[in-house]
Design a protein around this motif. Structure first.
Motif, PDB file in Angstrom:
ATOM      1  N   LYS A 113       0.826  -1.197   0.000  1.00  0.00           N
ATOM      2  CA  LYS A 113       0.000   0.000   0.000  1.00  0.00           C
ATOM      3  C   LYS A 113       0.870   1.261   0.000  1.00  0.00           C
ATOM      4  N   ARG A 114       0.341   2.306  -0.588  1.00  0.00           N
ATOM      5  CA  ARG A 114       0.983   3.630  -0.604  1.00  0.00           C
ATOM      6  C   ARG A 114       2.398   3.546  -1.201  1.00  0.00           C
ATOM      7  N   LYS A 115       2.461   2.900  -2.348  1.00  0.00           N
ATOM      8  CA  LYS A 115       3.759   2.778  -3.034  1.00  0.00           C
ATOM      9  C   LYS A 115       4.284   4.143  -3.457  1.00  0.00           C
ATOM     10  N   GLU A 116       3.383   5.007  -3.941  1.00  0.00           N
ATOM     11  CA  GLU A 116       3.820   6.325  -4.405  1.00  0.00           C
ATOM     12  C   GLU A 116       4.384   7.154  -3.253  1.00  0.00           C
ATOM     13  N   THR A 117       3.750   7.078  -2.092  1.00  0.00           N
ATOM     14  CA  THR A 117       4.237   7.852  -0.938  1.00  0.00           C
ATOM     15  C   THR A 117       5.616   7.379  -0.497  1.00  0.00           C
ATOM     16  N   PHE A 118       5.801   6.052  -0.461  1.00  0.00           N
ATOM     17  CA  PHE A 118       7.100   5.518  -0.066  1.00  0.00           C
ATOM     18  C   PHE A 118       8.179   5.897  -1.075  1.00  0.00           C
ATOM     19  N   SER A 119       7.847   5.789  -2.363  1.00  0.00           N
ATOM     20  CA  SER A 119       8.809   6.172  -3.408  1.00  0.00           C
ATOM     21  C   SER A 119       9.154   7.655  -3.321  1.00  0.00           C
ATOM     22  N   ARG A 120       8.154   8.489  -3.064  1.00  0.00           N
ATOM     23  CA  ARG A 120       8.413   9.921  -2.941  1.00  0.00           C
ATOM     24  C   ARG A 120       9.309  10.206  -1.740  1.00  0.00           C
ATOM     25  N   GLY A 121       9.083   9.534  -0.629  1.00  0.00           N
ATOM     26  CA  GLY A 121       9.935   9.728   0.538  1.00  0.00           C
ATOM     27  C   GLY A 121      11.377   9.332   0.271  1.00  0.00           C
ATOM     28  N   VAL A 122      11.575   8.218  -0.438  1.00  0.00           N
ATOM     29  CA  VAL A 122      12.930   7.791  -0.770  1.00  0.00           C
ATOM     30  C   VAL A 122      13.598   8.821  -1.689  1.00  0.00           C
ATOM     31  N   GLY A 123      12.851   9.320  -2.666  1.00  0.00           N
ATOM     32  CA  GLY A 123      13.414  10.307  -3.591  1.00  0.00           C
ATOM     33  C   GLY A 123      13.816  11.590  -2.891  1.00  0.00           C
ATOM     34  N   ILE A 124      12.966  12.067  -1.977  1.00  0.00           N
ATOM     35  CA  ILE A 124      13.287  13.296  -1.237  1.00  0.00           C
ATOM     36  C   ILE A 124      14.504  13.083  -0.351  1.00  0.00           C
ATOM     37  N   LEU A 125      14.563  11.931   0.325  1.00  0.00           N
ATOM     38  CA  LEU A 125      15.701  11.645   1.202  1.00  0.00           C
ATOM     39  C   LEU A 125      17.002  11.586   0.409  1.00  0.00           C
ATOM     40  N   VAL A 126      16.991  10.892  -0.722  1.00  0.00           N
ATOM     41  CA  VAL A 126      18.211  10.775  -1.534  1.00  0.00           C
ATOM     42  C   VAL A 126      18.646  12.139  -2.059  1.00  0.00           C
ATOM     43  N   SER A 127      17.706  12.945  -2.532  1.00  0.00           N
ATOM     44  CA  SER A 127      18.057  14.254  -3.085  1.00  0.00           C
ATOM     45  C   SER A 127      18.613  15.183  -2.009  1.00  0.00           C
ATOM     46  N   VAL A 129      20.154  14.234   0.784  1.00  0.00           N
ATOM     47  CA  VAL A 129      21.485  13.729   1.153  1.00  0.00           C
ATOM     48  C   VAL A 129      22.515  14.176   0.118  1.00  0.00           C
ATOM     49  N   LEU A 130      22.157  14.103  -1.171  1.00  0.00           N
ATOM     50  CA  LEU A 130      23.079  14.556  -2.218  1.00  0.00           C
ATOM     51  C   LEU A 130      23.370  16.049  -2.092  1.00  0.00           C
ATOM     52  N   LEU A 131      22.333  16.854  -1.789  1.00  0.00           N
ATOM     53  CA  LEU A 131      22.529  18.292  -1.643  1.00  0.00           C
ATOM     54  C   LEU A 131      23.478  18.603  -0.490  1.00  0.00           C
ATOM     55  N   VAL A 132      23.242  17.969   0.660  1.00  0.00           N
ATOM     56  CA  VAL A 132      24.106  18.206   1.820  1.00  0.00           C
ATOM     57  C   VAL A 132      25.528  17.725   1.535  1.00  0.00           C
ATOM     58  N   ALA A 133      25.663  16.576   0.854  1.00  0.00           N
ATOM     59  CA  ALA A 133      26.997  16.049   0.543  1.00  0.00           C
ATOM     60  C   ALA A 133      27.765  16.998  -0.365  1.00  0.00           C
ATOM     61  N   VAL A 134      27.079  17.580  -1.359  1.00  0.00           N
ATOM     62  CA  VAL A 134      27.751  18.520  -2.272  1.00  0.00           C
ATOM     63  C   VAL A 134      28.195  19.773  -1.526  1.00  0.00           C
ATOM     64  N   ILE A 135      27.319  20.294  -0.659  1.00  0.00           N
ATOM     65  CA  ILE A 135      27.677  21.508   0.101  1.00  0.00           C
ATOM     66  C   ILE A 135      28.854  21.246   1.025  1.00  0.00           C
ATOM     67  N   ILE A 228      15.619  25.857   7.596  1.00  0.00           N
ATOM     68  CA  ILE A 228      14.153  25.898   7.555  1.00  0.00           C
ATOM     69  C   ILE A 228      13.657  25.720   6.121  1.00  0.00           C
ATOM     70  N   GLY A 229      14.397  26.307   5.165  1.00  0.00           N
ATOM     71  CA  GLY A 229      14.033  26.138   3.756  1.00  0.00           C
ATOM     72  C   GLY A 229      14.089  24.688   3.313  1.00  0.00           C
ATOM     73  N   MET A 230      15.067  23.926   3.817  1.00  0.00           N
ATOM     74  CA  MET A 230      15.127  22.500   3.486  1.00  0.00           C
ATOM     75  C   MET A 230      13.914  21.760   4.019  1.00  0.00           C
ATOM     76  N   ILE A 231      13.455  22.143   5.220  1.00  0.00           N
ATOM     77  CA  ILE A 231      12.240  21.519   5.772  1.00  0.00           C
ATOM     78  C   ILE A 231      11.022  21.881   4.920  1.00  0.00           C
ATOM     79  N   VAL A 232      10.947  23.158   4.504  1.00  0.00           N
ATOM     80  CA  VAL A 232       9.839  23.589   3.650  1.00  0.00           C
ATOM     81  C   VAL A 232       9.849  22.830   2.322  1.00  0.00           C
ATOM     82  N   SER A 233      11.049  22.608   1.772  1.00  0.00           N
ATOM     83  CA  SER A 233      11.150  21.901   0.490  1.00  0.00           C
ATOM     84  C   SER A 233      10.614  20.481   0.577  1.00  0.00           C
TER      85      SER A 233
END
Length: 459
Positions: A113-127, A129-135, A228-233
């Motif tokens: 159930k809620r495959k789209e929600t889980f996929s969206r959460g994984v995508g947001i988490l990965v993105s 992490v990549l942003l913080v790693a680059v900074i 705070i902007g990262m939380i809003v995103s």
């Protein structure tokens, strides 16, 4: 009833005495109502035009207060602005992960159930992490290199000044015209530096110390706004489809269908222009930074990592960005080794030629549709008005304005049954008084019996 005398004329027909049918009365009433509505609409339009002019006049009188209010609002809304910007930059990564994970879950875990929600959460988490790693990677590369560069400058500059003084003394020992000129220049420079150190330097030091505390507080505040902007995103990326539907619903509720469809089309095109330009420019700048690091490492140029980061980051700014990053980098290298400073300038010129003629067009393509003149024009105007953000976003913003103007102009031309191709309006093309388009070269070919656009198979 008396008979009419001979030659007597019949009385004229009085239209006011006729009795209209109910249908004719209804049409007459509708006509009067339509005329009344037109008069009301014209009067209201004139009223709104006059009111808008008055409001614009008073806005000009209160321009400083309005500017202060806008700046205060933007200062308060910075976390929201950061969040929207971060969400826009991370959205392509989230979309790619969604396109891969959702089909995978549907195939491997059909009962989940809620495959789209889980996929969206994984995508947001990965993105994120990549942003913080680059900074973090950029800060780890820049801060130690910046510290090393400042330390080397403190050590090297006095020795370089000693070499310059020694060379000057050798040149001055020969009683020549050049020596006398240099002696006068040196005296003037020494007097200026002494006066500056006695008067302006101490005031500047006090001012810098005062600004240092304010700068630290401002930096901490910006870091908090960014967090705070990262939380809003995260909220924006989770609910982006709902926000899009709400915006579309609002547009259709306010405007007529034709206007609403036009607004949605312009919005979609704007997203395409901004997305293609910004994402493409980031990829292009990252590649240029890596190539710069490889080239400077081969040439054994000092401050390789710091200079590569500066060149890659400033390359995001179109046209002027490479020069903005290359000038301070060249000065930094020149202080350490003048010969290698010359090598660096030559290498950067070759690298920017490669970027402008080969790499940039391959990645960006024609994402903006602007010529070189309009790119420079948009950067100068937007940069002069809004600084660095204007230089970054001026090109795609002007590209959207250019697209809207082109769309309106082409629509007007099609209504007049005129060609929309710009090349048709050269020295040979013109529009006659009856509104028809004529091209002199085509007329000459027709008179000779040739069809300029005829297919070879029909000749």
């Amino acid at each position: 009833m008396e008979e009419k005398k001979a030659g007597e004329k019949f009385p004229e027909y009085d239209k006011s005495d006729t009795v209209l049918s109910p249908k004719e009365q209804l049409l007459s009433a509708q006509k009067r109502s339509s005329n009344f509505k037109e008069q009301v609409i014209k009067s209201m339009a004139m009223f709104f035009v006059v009111a808008a002019c008055i409001l614009f006049y008073f806005a000009l009188l209160r321009l400083s207060e309005i500017s202060y209010a806008v700046k205060s609002f933007l200062s308060v809304a910075k976390p929201i602005i950061y969040g929207l910007a971060i969400a826009y930059l991370l959205n392509p990564i989230v979309k790619v992960i969604d396109s891969k994970l959702v089909p995978f879950f549907e195939k491997k875990c059909p009962k989940m159930k809620r495959k789209e929600t889980f996929s969206r959460g994984v995508g947001i988490l990965v993105s994120l992490v990549l942003l913080v790693a680059v900074i973090v990677a950029l800060l780890n590369m820049m801060i130690p290199q910046l510290y090393t560069s400042i330390r080397d400058m403190i050590v090297n500059v006095p020795s370089q000044m000693n070499r310059f003084v020694k060379a000057f003394n050798e040149m001055h020992s020969s009683d020549s015209t050049v020596g006398k000129i240099l002696e006068n220049v040196m005296k003037e420079a020494t007097t200026f530096i002494q006066n500056w150190m006695r008067t302006d330097l101490m005031d500047k030091v006090n001012e810098w110390m005062t600004q240092l505390t304010a700068g630290v507080i401002l930096m901490v505040r910006e870091i908090l706004n960014f967090i705070i902007g990262m939380i809003v995103s995260i909220y924006v990326l989770f609910s982006k489809e709902k926000f899009m539907c709400q915006a579309k619903k609002l547009v259709y509720a306010i405007f007529r269908p034709t206007k609403a469809n036009l607004i949605l089309h312009v919005g979609s095109k704007s997203n395409e222009i901004f997305g293609g330009f910004i994402i493409g420019k980031i990829i292009d700048s990252a590649i240029i930074g890596v190539l710069c690091f490889i080239g400077l490492s081969i040439l054994n140029i000092p401050y390789t990592l710091l200079v590569s980061v500066i060149v890659g980051v400033t390359n995001v700014i179109p046209f002027f960005g490479p020069y903005i990053g290359a000038i301070p980098s060249a000065l930094l290298i020149f202080l350490a080794d003048p010969v290698k400073g010359v090598y660096f300038v030559i290498f950067i010129i070759l690298l920017q030629q490669f970027d402008g003629n080969i790499l940039g067009p391959k990645i960006l393509g024609n994402s903006t549709g602007l010529s070189a003149f309009w790119v420079v024009f948009s950067i100068l105007i937007a940069g002069g008005l809004f600084g660095i953000p204007g230089m970054l976003l001026g090109v795609p913003t002007f590209a959207v304005i250019y697209y809207i103007i082109s769309m309106v102009v082409n629509r007007k031309l099609r209504k007049k049954q005129l060609p929309t191709d710009t090349d048709s309006y050269d020295e040979q093309g013109y529009v006659q008084a009856d509104g028809s388009y004529v091209h002199m070269e085509e007329n000459i070919l027709k008179e000779k019996g040739d069809e300029p656009y005829a297919d070879s198979s029909t000749k």
